[in-house]
Every structure is written in structure tokens, then in C-alpha cells.
Design a protein around this motif. Sequence first.
Motif, mmCIF file in Angstrom:
data_model
loop_
_atom_site.group_PDB
_atom_site.id
_atom_site.type_symbol
_atom_site.label_atom_id
_atom_site.label_comp_id
_atom_site.label_asym_id
_atom_site.label_seq_id
_atom_site.Cartn_x
_atom_site.Cartn_y
_atom_site.Cartn_z
ATOM 1 N N LEU A 37 1.804 6.145 -12.066
ATOM 2 C CA LEU A 37 0.958 5.956 -10.890
ATOM 3 C C LEU A 37 1.758 5.488 -9.681
ATOM 4 C CD1 LEU A 37 -1.974 4.223 -12.728
ATOM 5 C CD2 LEU A 37 -2.237 6.278 -11.332
ATOM 6 N N LYS A 38 1.244 5.863 -8.503
ATOM 7 C CA LYS A 38 1.804 5.396 -7.245
ATOM 8 C C LYS A 38 0.711 4.645 -6.485
ATOM 9 C CE LYS A 38 4.425 9.723 -6.820
ATOM 10 N NZ LYS A 38 4.636 10.923 -5.971
ATOM 11 N N ALA A 39 1.118 3.825 -5.535
ATOM 12 C CA ALA A 39 0.130 3.108 -4.728
ATOM 13 C C ALA A 39 -0.803 4.085 -4.018
ATOM 14 C CB ALA A 39 0.834 2.212 -3.725
ATOM 15 N N LYS A 52 -0.524 -1.096 -12.093
ATOM 16 C CA LYS A 52 0.683 -1.297 -11.296
ATOM 17 C C LYS A 52 1.413 0.042 -11.128
ATOM 18 C CE LYS A 52 1.650 -6.119 -12.603
ATOM 19 N NZ LYS A 52 0.331 -6.501 -12.180
ATOM 20 N N PRO A 53 2.170 0.173 -10.037
ATOM 21 C CA PRO A 53 2.955 1.399 -9.848
ATOM 22 C C PRO A 53 3.843 1.657 -11.056
ATOM 23 C CG PRO A 53 2.973 0.094 -7.843
ATOM 24 C CD PRO A 53 2.317 -0.751 -8.895
ATOM 25 N N GLY A 54 3.910 2.938 -11.440
ATOM 26 C CA GLY A 54 4.729 3.319 -12.583
ATOM 27 C C GLY A 54 3.972 3.333 -13.902
ATOM 28 N N GLU A 55 2.818 2.692 -13.958
ATOM 29 C CA GLU A 55 2.031 2.678 -15.192
ATOM 30 C C GLU A 55 1.315 4.016 -15.384
ATOM 31 O OE1 GLU A 55 1.066 -2.002 -16.011
ATOM 32 O OE2 GLU A 55 -0.442 -0.839 -14.927
ATOM 33 N N SER A 56 0.887 4.251 -16.613
ATOM 34 C CA SER A 56 0.135 5.454 -16.934
ATOM 35 C C SER A 56 -1.352 5.114 -16.993
ATOM 36 C CB SER A 56 0.591 6.035 -18.269
ATOM 37 O OG SER A 56 0.343 5.107 -19.303
ATOM 38 N N LEU A 57 -2.182 6.160 -16.887
ATOM 39 C CA LEU A 57 -3.628 5.945 -16.900
ATOM 40 C C LEU A 57 -4.318 7.231 -17.306
ATOM 41 C CD1 LEU A 57 -6.144 4.209 -16.208
ATOM 42 C CD2 LEU A 57 -5.973 5.102 -13.881
ATOM 43 N N VAL A 90 -9.846 3.757 -8.940
ATOM 44 C CA VAL A 90 -8.520 3.426 -9.436
ATOM 45 C C VAL A 90 -7.766 2.707 -8.329
ATOM 46 C CG1 VAL A 90 -6.325 4.354 -10.245
ATOM 47 C CG2 VAL A 90 -8.472 5.381 -11.028
ATOM 48 N N THR A 91 -7.283 1.504 -8.650
ATOM 49 C CA THR A 91 -6.505 0.714 -7.700
ATOM 50 C C THR A 91 -5.110 0.526 -8.273
ATOM 51 O OG1 THR A 91 -8.484 -0.454 -6.962
ATOM 52 C CG2 THR A 91 -6.350 -1.450 -6.419
ATOM 53 N N VAL A 92 -4.110 0.915 -7.491
ATOM 54 C CA VAL A 92 -2.717 0.781 -7.915
ATOM 55 C C VAL A 92 -2.030 -0.178 -6.953
ATOM 56 C CG1 VAL A 92 -0.572 1.967 -8.481
ATOM 57 C CG2 VAL A 92 -2.772 3.154 -8.767
ATOM 58 N N SER A 93 -1.640 -1.332 -7.483
ATOM 59 C CA SER A 93 -1.079 -2.369 -6.623
ATOM 60 C C SER A 93 -0.030 -3.157 -7.400
ATOM 61 C CB SER A 93 -2.195 -3.294 -6.149
ATOM 62 O OG SER A 93 -1.696 -4.317 -5.322
ATOM 63 N N PRO A 94 1.090 -3.532 -6.730
ATOM 64 C CA PRO A 94 2.162 -4.266 -7.415
ATOM 65 C C PRO A 94 1.680 -5.584 -7.992
ATOM 66 C CG PRO A 94 2.913 -3.487 -5.287
ATOM 67 C CD PRO A 94 1.424 -3.238 -5.350
ATOM 68 N N GLY A 129 1.488 18.799 -11.110
ATOM 69 C CA GLY A 129 2.691 18.075 -11.509
ATOM 70 C C GLY A 129 2.556 16.570 -11.475
ATOM 71 N N HIS A 130 1.503 16.079 -10.825
ATOM 72 C CA HIS A 130 1.321 14.622 -10.759
ATOM 73 C C HIS A 130 0.161 14.156 -11.642
ATOM 74 C CE1 HIS A 130 1.693 10.590 -9.357
ATOM 75 N NE2 HIS A 130 0.520 10.580 -8.771
#
Lengths: 107, 119
Positions: free
Chosen positions: B86-88, B13-18, B115-119, B66-67
Motif C-alpha cells: 500500500l501507498k499513502a 501503514k505504507p508497504g503493508e498488504s491488504l 482504507v486509510t494508509v498512514s505512517p 499492476g497495483h
Amino acid sequence: DIQMTQSPSTLSASVGDRVTITCRASQSISSWLAWYQQKPGKAPRLLIYKESSLQSGVPSRFSGSGSGTEFTLTISSLQPDDFATYYCQQYDSYPWTFGQGTKVEIK
Amino acid sequence: EVQLVQSGAEVKKPGESLKISCKGSRYSFSNYWIGWVRQMPGKGLEWMGIIYPGDSDSRYSPSFQGHVTFSADKSINTAYLQWSSLKASDTAMYYCARRNPLSDAFDIWGQGTMVTVSP
């Protein structure tokens, strides 16, 4: 950053055709250029390095040429296994950069 | 056979770390630079940067500086790519690749980590 521009973006060709893909750099990169082949769902594969050196195991129908800012990848006689997307990459200076890709399609 | 094996697909999810990994085998892992390449869905290859596992010296593309963070554990022949938030738009396939010192190009590639980033 050094910009790499490939042409064409898409190329339609038949088995047995001679195919040429061009890659232009926004500034001189000497001979620090590689070519990669990528098939759908697969990782890229190194074909050519240092502008014209053939990677081990790559068929001799693939060749590279050029220097400075203009480079070409040539497939002398297109085979069914060659339908794929091709990318050039400069490694003259950081950040390394790729071209946008050239998709070789069946005509 | 010389190879790089990457960790499996991730859904976050957005905002999570990986943190994803890339393990080398059958060569002297510490002595070869490892690069990271992003491929967004249906798009081309983007060079993210490179790390030398021997001393963790790294170079980042300005587009990713930086990201993301590169790291390596030479004791277990593994390189890592990590995100703290993470961002979408991070949804992509990520490849690691070995830089060959003779050719300077990426001669061995991992199979990729989606990697899939989804709400």
C-alpha cells in the motif's frame, strides 16, 4: 481511454427548478451511458442507463437524452431530496470512465 | 433484498498488504460481473476494473493495473480487492458494484470500505 466531461461542475438551483446537466464524451459511445446520484457518505445510486432508460424505483422527474458524444440528465422539477452530486459514466469500452461530477446545491 | 456487503474500514501503514471483500446475497453471484470503484477523499468516482466471479475473468483500468488484484470465490459469493504494498495515495473509499446484464450499468452497490494508509 474515453474522457467524460461534465458541465457545470456546480449548479445552484431552487426547489421546483428544471435542471440540466451535460456530459460530453471524447469519442462516440453510442448510447452506452449511465447517470448516478451520490449523496454525502453514501454509495452512488443508478438513475439512468443506456442513455435514457429509467432505473426501477427512480422518480419520473429524472430523464436522460442524447447519443454519440453529447448527453444530458434533466430533473424536471427539483425536489429537496435531489440535492446531491451527479456522475455520468460511459460503458462503451474498457476502461469504463466517469465524468468528474456535478454538484447540485441549494440556491 | 439483493445486496452487496463490504468488509469494514481498514487502517494500514505504507508497504503493508491488504485484501478487502464484497459479499453478494439473494442473486446468482457467479453470473454477474462485479466492478470496483475508488473515491479519494473529496473527489469523484474512478473505475478500477471488473471481475466475473464465474471464471475470474478480469479487466483492469490502466491506471490501476499492476497495483491491485481482483479475485473472487464463487463458493462463498465473495469478490476481493487486494494490494501487496500500500501507498499513502491509496487512502480512499472503495466501492464494489454489480453490473446488471440487462442494463450493463452498475445497479447494486456495496456500502463502501474506507482504507486509510498512514505512517
